[in-house]
Design an enzyme around this catalytic site. Structure first.
Site, PDB file in Angstrom:
ATOM      1  CE  LYS A   1       2.043 -68.094  22.216  1.00 26.51           C
ATOM      2  NZ  LYS A   1       1.523 -69.531  22.601  1.00 26.51           N
TER       3      LYS A   1
ATOM      4  CB  THR B   1      -2.576 -68.557  21.475  1.00 29.96           C
ATOM      5  OG1 THR B   1      -3.457 -68.561  22.543  1.00 29.96           O
ATOM      6  CG2 THR B   1      -2.345 -67.390  20.601  1.00 29.96           C
TER       7      THR B   1
ATOM      8  CG  LEU C   1       0.674 -78.380  22.465  1.00 31.09           C
ATOM      9  CD1 LEU C   1       0.599 -79.170  21.166  1.00 31.09           C
ATOM     10  CD2 LEU C   1       1.442 -79.609  23.627  1.00 31.09           C
ATOM     11  N   PRO C   2       2.486 -74.597  24.268  1.00 31.71           N
ATOM     12  CG  PRO C   2       4.349 -74.875  25.474  1.00 31.71           C
ATOM     13  CD  PRO C   2       3.662 -75.848  24.336  1.00 31.71           C
TER      14      PRO C   2
ATOM     15  CE  LYS D   1      -5.446 -66.215  23.150  1.00 30.04           C
ATOM     16  NZ  LYS D   1      -6.395 -65.607  24.014  1.00 30.04           N
TER      17      LYS D   1
HETATM   18  P1  NAD Z   1       1.794 -73.969  30.132  1.00 29.09           P
HETATM   19  O1  NAD Z   1       3.400 -73.710  29.392  1.00 29.09           O
HETATM   20  O2  NAD Z   1       1.444 -74.134  31.097  1.00 29.09           O
HETATM   21  O3  NAD Z   1       1.515 -75.184  29.172  1.00 29.09           O
HETATM   22  C1  NAD Z   1       2.130 -75.975  28.226  1.00 29.09           C
HETATM   23  C2  NAD Z   1       1.744 -77.556  28.926  1.00 29.09           C
HETATM   24  O4  NAD Z   1       2.625 -77.844  27.584  1.00 29.09           O
HETATM   25  C3  NAD Z   1       3.150 -78.125  29.337  1.00 29.09           C
HETATM   26  O5  NAD Z   1       2.779 -78.402  30.715  1.00 29.09           O
HETATM   27  C4  NAD Z   1       4.009 -78.537  28.848  1.00 29.09           C
HETATM   28  O6  NAD Z   1       4.755 -79.508  29.628  1.00 29.09           O
HETATM   29  C5  NAD Z   1       3.551 -79.689  28.067  1.00 29.09           C
HETATM   30  N1  NAD Z   1       4.340 -79.461  26.449  1.00 29.09           N
HETATM   31  C6  NAD Z   1       4.843 -78.808  25.676  1.00 29.09           C
HETATM   32  N2  NAD Z   1       5.812 -79.506  24.766  1.00 29.09           N
HETATM   33  C7  NAD Z   1       5.279 -80.463  24.623  1.00 29.09           C
HETATM   34  C8  NAD Z   1       4.920 -81.519  23.725  1.00 29.09           C
HETATM   35  N3  NAD Z   1       5.502 -81.594  22.271  1.00 29.09           N
HETATM   36  N4  NAD Z   1       3.984 -82.671  23.552  1.00 29.09           N
HETATM   37  C9  NAD Z   1       3.580 -82.725  25.475  1.00 29.09           C
HETATM   38  N5  NAD Z   1       3.033 -81.457  26.365  1.00 29.09           N
HETATM   39  C10 NAD Z   1       3.887 -80.284  25.896  1.00 29.09           C
HETATM   40  O7  NAD Z   1       1.333 -73.131  29.419  1.00 29.09           O
HETATM   41  P2  NAD Z   1      -0.629 -72.302  29.465  1.00 29.09           P
HETATM   42  O8  NAD Z   1      -0.887 -71.269  30.118  1.00 29.09           O
HETATM   43  O9  NAD Z   1      -1.233 -73.898  29.206  1.00 29.09           O
HETATM   44  O10 NAD Z   1      -1.123 -72.210  28.117  1.00 29.09           O
HETATM   45  C11 NAD Z   1      -1.010 -72.926  26.565  1.00 29.09           C
HETATM   46  C12 NAD Z   1      -1.325 -72.526  25.843  1.00 29.09           C
HETATM   47  O11 NAD Z   1      -2.161 -71.875  25.478  1.00 29.09           O
HETATM   48  C13 NAD Z   1      -0.835 -71.417  24.907  1.00 29.09           C
HETATM   49  O12 NAD Z   1      -0.488 -71.347  23.420  1.00 29.09           O
HETATM   50  C14 NAD Z   1      -1.108 -70.139  25.246  1.00 29.09           C
HETATM   51  O13 NAD Z   1      -0.699 -69.061  24.331  1.00 29.09           O
HETATM   52  C15 NAD Z   1      -2.545 -70.054  25.585  1.00 29.09           C
HETATM   53  N6  NAD Z   1      -3.219 -69.469  26.634  1.00 29.09           N
HETATM   54  C16 NAD Z   1      -2.965 -69.366  27.827  1.00 29.09           C
HETATM   55  C17 NAD Z   1      -3.416 -68.246  28.394  1.00 29.09           C
HETATM   56  C18 NAD Z   1      -3.460 -68.334  29.998  1.00 29.09           C
HETATM   57  O14 NAD Z   1      -3.974 -67.474  30.550  1.00 29.09           O
HETATM   58  N7  NAD Z   1      -2.577 -68.671  30.679  1.00 29.09           N
HETATM   59  C19 NAD Z   1      -4.488 -67.851  28.157  1.00 29.09           C
HETATM   60  C20 NAD Z   1      -5.428 -68.077  26.914  1.00 29.09           C
HETATM   61  C21 NAD Z   1      -4.642 -68.874  26.127  1.00 29.09           C
END
Ligand code: NAD
Length: 290
Positions: free
Chosen positions: A237, A87, A59-60, A162
């Site tokens: 973030k 994260t 999740l975000p 992390k």
């Molecule tokens: P993203 O925004 O693509 O995905 C997050 C998903 O969560 C979205 O599809 C959203 O609809 C869903 N969501 C939000 N609130 C919700 C709820 N209450 N119930 C159900 N679903 C819900 O983000 P991402 O890039 O997949 O990143 C997710 C996590 O991973 C973050 O914490 C980010 O910091 C971490 N991360 C991302 C990367 C990257 O390269 N994108 C790398 C490492 C870590």
């Protein structure tokens, strides 16, 4: 295993798909994202979490994780693993783990490194916090979604690792971009700069694996007009999380602070929002000292 997966965005989608492809029964819930191949759509977070051996969240941020956790913990089966791969800040991770443990669940905070490519290819690195029993239950799933999983310590230790890693990444990316911009002004060819630094003491992942200069080094977001990759706002973030943690633990992190401020200006006042975090190079390129 029966697995619930909540948050199937850029990272969660391919991670869930890999679990399904490995033969697990995966039930997913997301407010917006489509279900990837092999994942069955659940109507709510609690429906995805009920009667499962493990529930994974991706999740975000910590606030959303807390809301989802308070919905699902009570309906999860005793002894099931609650694995959060988002994260988030260390305090949120510890609070969720405490609540989950109080309900007889095995809690693991397991943020990842490796980006969207690593999520698709199943080559993520997991850094995990929680009891040995909880880590042992989650480990076979980490082996499917990733290439390495390190048990870093108790709850929150995964998030601590992390944010320290990403603080280094933010600082080295800025340093690499600054150095390229200086090299430009000194009339040094970018390829020559890469050839020297990537094999000298200035090398880093930012230079060698994710070079911010287009057409130089392995393919990276710089070669795609700085389309993320890893967005500047996500780096912001993570740098904010590092500074929040530094404040609460009284750690002196002047470069982390400066990196956070630079990404904040880039994202909030300049044109960095929606660009890859390596787009700091064109930012520096345009500027002089004044
Ligand atoms: P993203 O925004 O693509 O995905 C997050 C998903 O969560 C979205 O599809 C959203 O609809 C869903 N969501 C939000 N609130 C919700 C709820 N209450 N119930 C159900 N679903 C819900 O983000 P991402 O890039 O997949 O990143 C997710 C996590 O991973 C973050 O914490 C980010 O910091 C971490 N991360 C991302 C990367 C990257 O390269 N994108 C790398 C490492 C870590």
């Amino acid at each position: 295993m029966k697995i619930g997966f909540i948050g199937l965005g850029n990272m969660g989608g391919p991670m869930a798909a890999n679990l399904a492809a490995a033969g697990h029964q995966v039930s997913g819930f997301d407010l917006a994202a489509e279900m990837p191949e092999g994942v069955t759509k659940a109507d709510s977070a609690s429906a995805a979490a009920q009667d499962k051996d493990a529930v994974i969240t991706m999740l975000p941020n910590g606030k959303i994780l807390g809301d989802v956790a308070s919905e699902i913990i009570e309906v999860m089966s005793k002894g099931a693993a609650f694995i959060d791969c988002s994260t988030v800040d260390v305090d949120s991770a510890r609070q969720v783990a405490e609540a989950a443990t109080a309900f007889g669940l095995l809690a693991v905070d397991a943020p990842v490194s490796g980006g969207v490519g690593g999520a698709s290819d199943g080559t993520l690195t997991f850094m995990a916090g929680g009891s040995s029993e909880a880590f042992a239950k989650a480990e076979p799933l980490f082996e499917i979604m990733g290439q390495k999983a390190v048990h870093c310590g108790d709850s929150g230790a995964g998030q601590a690792a992390k944010i320290c890693n990403n603080m280094i990444l933010g600082i080295t990316m800025i340093g690499t971009c600054e150095a390229f911009a200086l090299a430009d002004k000194l009339g040094l060819d970018r390829q020559k700069m890469f050839d020297v630094v990537s094999t000298s003491s200035g090398y880093s992942w930012s230079m060698n694996a994710y070079c911010p200069a287009p057409g130089v080094g392995p393919e990276s977001p710089a070669d795609r007009g700085y389309r993320p990759g890893f967005a500047a706002e996500l780096m912001l973030k993570d740098l904010r999380l590092s500074q929040q943690a530094a404040e609460s633990s009284n750690a002196d992190t002047p470069l982390g602070q400066q990196a956070m401020e630079l990404y904040q200006t880039f994202v909030e006042e300049e044109d960095g929002n929606g660009k890859d975090f390596s787009a700091m190079l064109p930012r520096f390129e345009k500027r002089g000292r004044g």
